[in-house]
Enzyme design. Structure first.
Site, PDB file in Angstrom:
ATOM      1  N   SER A 141       0.854  -1.182   0.000  1.00 65.16           N
ATOM      2  CA  SER A 141       0.000   0.000   0.000  1.00 65.16           C
ATOM      3  C   SER A 141       0.888   1.230   0.000  1.00 65.16           C
ATOM      4  CB  SER A 141      -0.872   0.000   1.263  1.00 65.16           C
ATOM      5  OG  SER A 141      -1.521   1.230   1.463  1.00 65.16           O
ATOM      6  N   TYR A 154      -1.667  -0.709  10.577  1.00 67.72           N
ATOM      7  CA  TYR A 154      -1.863  -1.056   9.169  1.00 67.72           C
ATOM      8  C   TYR A 154      -0.600  -0.761   8.365  1.00 67.72           C
ATOM      9  CZ  TYR A 154      -3.706  -1.029   4.416  1.00 67.72           C
ATOM     10  OH  TYR A 154      -3.904  -1.275   3.084  1.00 67.72           O
TER      11      TYR A 154
END
Length: 245
Positions: A141, A154
């Site tokens: 990501s 995350y």
């Protein structure tokens, strides 16, 4: 160049929605042989039917369970005799401020986003070494490149995916195996629906107003897979043009 995809055996985790689903649709149109894994087996079977992959190619898979990931890959090898691409796509993003102490969500992210990738590698790598060919694609990501408030755990999982992928890249060179990390920015998926922290959810909803369609990710996968065997696309980072961070 997309002719290089026709006939390739591709296993996708997290294939019942979002990035995985859209990638499956793209690859099916290009002639790939697909084996699809996800927890929501009804949606998976519907997808398999729509892309003419056959319901037997839809395997209920929880990536936090190593045996289930192994079963998914074994099914591909038993059905087609090989595995050409392993796309470790399953992931979740229940982001929150650390002070909220959502420890159960931290554990879940670690189990899915890190251990799920490792289990995918563990399942596919022995067969690819045996073949002396293959391609492992891991999904990181933009959060794997930078950290922001509310996204600490995350981001840590996605940084880990990049570290794992780079180590894998170096280790598999003797076996002619390719590796790719794909790091998307704001892409329209169900990912934000896993956020339970109301403050973070509100901020993320603002960011995702500029989200681009999931086919942007699918095209990145197609680009990486379709390269000639001697070309190894190691990392792709992309965002909406309007995304500043």
């Amino acid at each position: 160049m997309t002719d290089n995809i026709n006939g390739k055996v591709v296993v996708i985790t997290g294939a019942s929605s979002g990035l995985g689903e859209e990638t499956a649709r793209h690859l099916a149109r290009l002639g790939a042989k697909l084996v699809l894994g996800a927890r929501r087996v009804d949606r998976l079977r519907q997808l398999a039917g729509e892309i003419n992959a056959g319901e037997e190619s839809a395997i209920e898979t929880d990536v936090t369970q190593r045996a289930e990931v192994q079963r998914l890959v074994d099914h591909a090898v038993q059905k087609y005799g090989r595995i050409d691409v392993m796309l470790n796509n399953a992931g979740l993003m229940p982001s929150s401020m650390l002070e909220r102490l959502h420890v159960d969500e931290w554990d879940r992210m670690i189990d899915v986003n890190i251990k799920g990738v490792l289990y995918g590698i563990a399942a596919a790598l022995p067969q690819m070494i045996k073949q002396k060919s293959g391609h492992i694609i891991n999904v990181s990501s933009v959060a794997g490149h930078k950290v922001g408030p509310g996204g600490t755990v995350y981001a840590a999982t996605k940084h880990a995916v990049r570290a794992i992928s780079e180590g894998l890249r170096q280790e598999v060179k003797p076996y002619n195996i390719r590796t790719t990390i794909i790091s998307p920015g704001a892409v329209a998926t169900e990912l934000t629906q896993t956020i339970t922290d109301p403050d973070v959810a509100a901020g993320m909803s603002q960011v995702y107003q500029q989200a681009i369609p999931a086919d942007a990710f699918a095209r990145a996968v197609v680009y990486a897979i379709s390269q000639p065997a001697e070309v190894d696309i190691n990392e792709i980072l992309f965002r909406p043009t309007s995304q500043s961070y």
